[in-house]
Design an enzyme around this catalytic site. Structure first.
Site, PDB file in Angstrom:
ATOM      1  NE  ARG A  66      -2.495  -1.381   3.416  1.00 32.34           N
ATOM      2  CZ  ARG A  66      -2.414  -2.646   3.843  1.00 32.34           C
ATOM      3  NH1 ARG A  66      -2.926  -3.614   3.107  1.00 32.34           N
ATOM      4  NH2 ARG A  66      -1.850  -2.941   4.985  1.00 32.34           N
ATOM      5  CD  GLU A 103      -1.068  -4.143  14.770  1.00 33.17           C
ATOM      6  OE1 GLU A 103      -1.076  -3.635  13.643  1.00 33.17           O
ATOM      7  OE2 GLU A 103      -1.944  -3.930  15.617  1.00 33.17           O
TER       8      GLU A 103
HETATM    9  P1  AMP Z   1       4.398  -2.163  11.650  1.00 27.78           P
HETATM   10  O1  AMP Z   1       5.648  -2.750  11.074  1.00 27.78           O
HETATM   11  O2  AMP Z   1       3.951  -2.876  12.879  1.00 27.78           O
HETATM   12  O3  AMP Z   1       4.530  -0.661  11.864  1.00 27.78           O
HETATM   13  O4  AMP Z   1       3.235  -2.408  10.598  1.00 27.78           O
HETATM   14  C1  AMP Z   1       3.083  -1.574   9.511  1.00 27.78           C
HETATM   15  C2  AMP Z   1       2.741  -2.329   8.263  1.00 27.78           C
HETATM   16  O5  AMP Z   1       1.745  -3.317   8.473  1.00 27.78           O
HETATM   17  C3  AMP Z   1       2.200  -1.364   7.235  1.00 27.78           C
HETATM   18  O6  AMP Z   1       2.766  -1.694   5.977  1.00 27.78           O
HETATM   19  C4  AMP Z   1       0.701  -1.570   7.265  1.00 27.78           C
HETATM   20  O7  AMP Z   1       0.184  -1.599   5.960  1.00 27.78           O
HETATM   21  C5  AMP Z   1       0.485  -2.913   7.943  1.00 27.78           C
HETATM   22  N1  AMP Z   1      -0.427  -2.824   9.101  1.00 27.78           N
HETATM   23  C6  AMP Z   1      -0.097  -3.066  10.397  1.00 27.78           C
HETATM   24  N2  AMP Z   1      -1.134  -2.933  11.214  1.00 27.78           N
HETATM   25  C7  AMP Z   1      -2.171  -2.568  10.440  1.00 27.78           C
HETATM   26  C8  AMP Z   1      -3.539  -2.238  10.716  1.00 27.78           C
HETATM   27  N3  AMP Z   1      -4.047  -2.265  11.951  1.00 27.78           N
HETATM   28  N4  AMP Z   1      -4.324  -1.885   9.673  1.00 27.78           N
HETATM   29  C9  AMP Z   1      -3.828  -1.844   8.407  1.00 27.78           C
HETATM   30  N5  AMP Z   1      -2.548  -2.146   8.100  1.00 27.78           N
HETATM   31  C10 AMP Z   1      -1.717  -2.506   9.096  1.00 27.78           C
END
Ligand code: AMP
Length: 178
Positions: A66, A103
């Site tokens: 995205r 996450e």
């Molecule tokens: P992080 O590495 O934990 O900061 O996760 C970020 C990545 O995971 C991004 O590329 C987001 O597109 C995706 N992502 C993580 N959590 C969500 C969420 N709650 N909703 C949508 N996309 C998420």
């Protein structure tokens, strides 16, 4: 079309919350209503990139998948190039790789070794900052190819996950905070 500038509040209101996707306990932030609106899409790009002078940035680096949408549009707006950080195994030329915890799950991302020239001024962009693991890994890859990270920008920040802490050595901006 409403000619007044799009506000972050308008974008926030259009983001759809999907409970328990892709797994129980995750509140997925669905940005497709923002993307589908000509007004909100243009407004999101303005809010993400509009504070940089056109010509001041060499490349906007987008994170698979995205992040590509916003980074490519921002690159056009700024007169910059677009560089993809992709999931492992997708880039055809010589790459550098970095693994990290998400996450949900784990991931490995990659960048072409020659994606930017040493010292290039880049903005790193993704749709959402959660724990910061993805962006920290992408920033690590950019450091390895000697890019100068001017800013890391997100459409959405989930502030309760404190992802900013992992990016404390960089300027971080987000358009919408939950
Ligand atoms: P992080 O590495 O934990 O900061 O996760 C970020 C990545 O995971 C991004 O590329 C987001 O597109 C995706 N992502 C993580 N959590 C969500 C969420 N709650 N909703 C949508 N996309 C998420």
């Amino acid at each position: 079309m409403n000619p007044s500038p799009v506000t972050a509040a308008e974008i926030k209101a259009a983001i759809r919350n999907i409970p328990d996707f892709p797994q129980p306990g995750i509140q997925f932030k669905d940005i497709t209503p923002v993307l589908a609106s000509p007004r909100l899409l243009a407004g999101a790009i303005d809010l993400l990139a509009g504070h940089h002078a056109p010509g001041s940035i060499d490349a906007v680096v987008g994170i698979d998948a995205r992040g590509f949408i916003f980074a490519a549009a921002a690159a056009l707006k700024l007169g910059a190039g677009f560089v993809p950080v992709r999931k492992k195994g997708k880039l055809p030329y010589q790459t550098l790789e970095q693994s990290y915890a998400l996450e949900y799950g784990t991931n490995t991302i990659a960048i072409h070794v020659d994606a930017v020239k040493p010292g290039a001024r880049v903005i790193l962009m993704d749709d959402l900052l959660a724990t910061g693991g993805t962006a920290a890994a992408a920033a690590e890859l950019l450091q390895k190819i000697n890019a100068h990270i001017v800013e890391i920008s997100f459409l959405i920040e989930l502030s309760f996950l404190e992802g900013r802490r992992r990016l404390s050595q960089y300027p971080v901006r987000s358009v919408v905070v939950f």
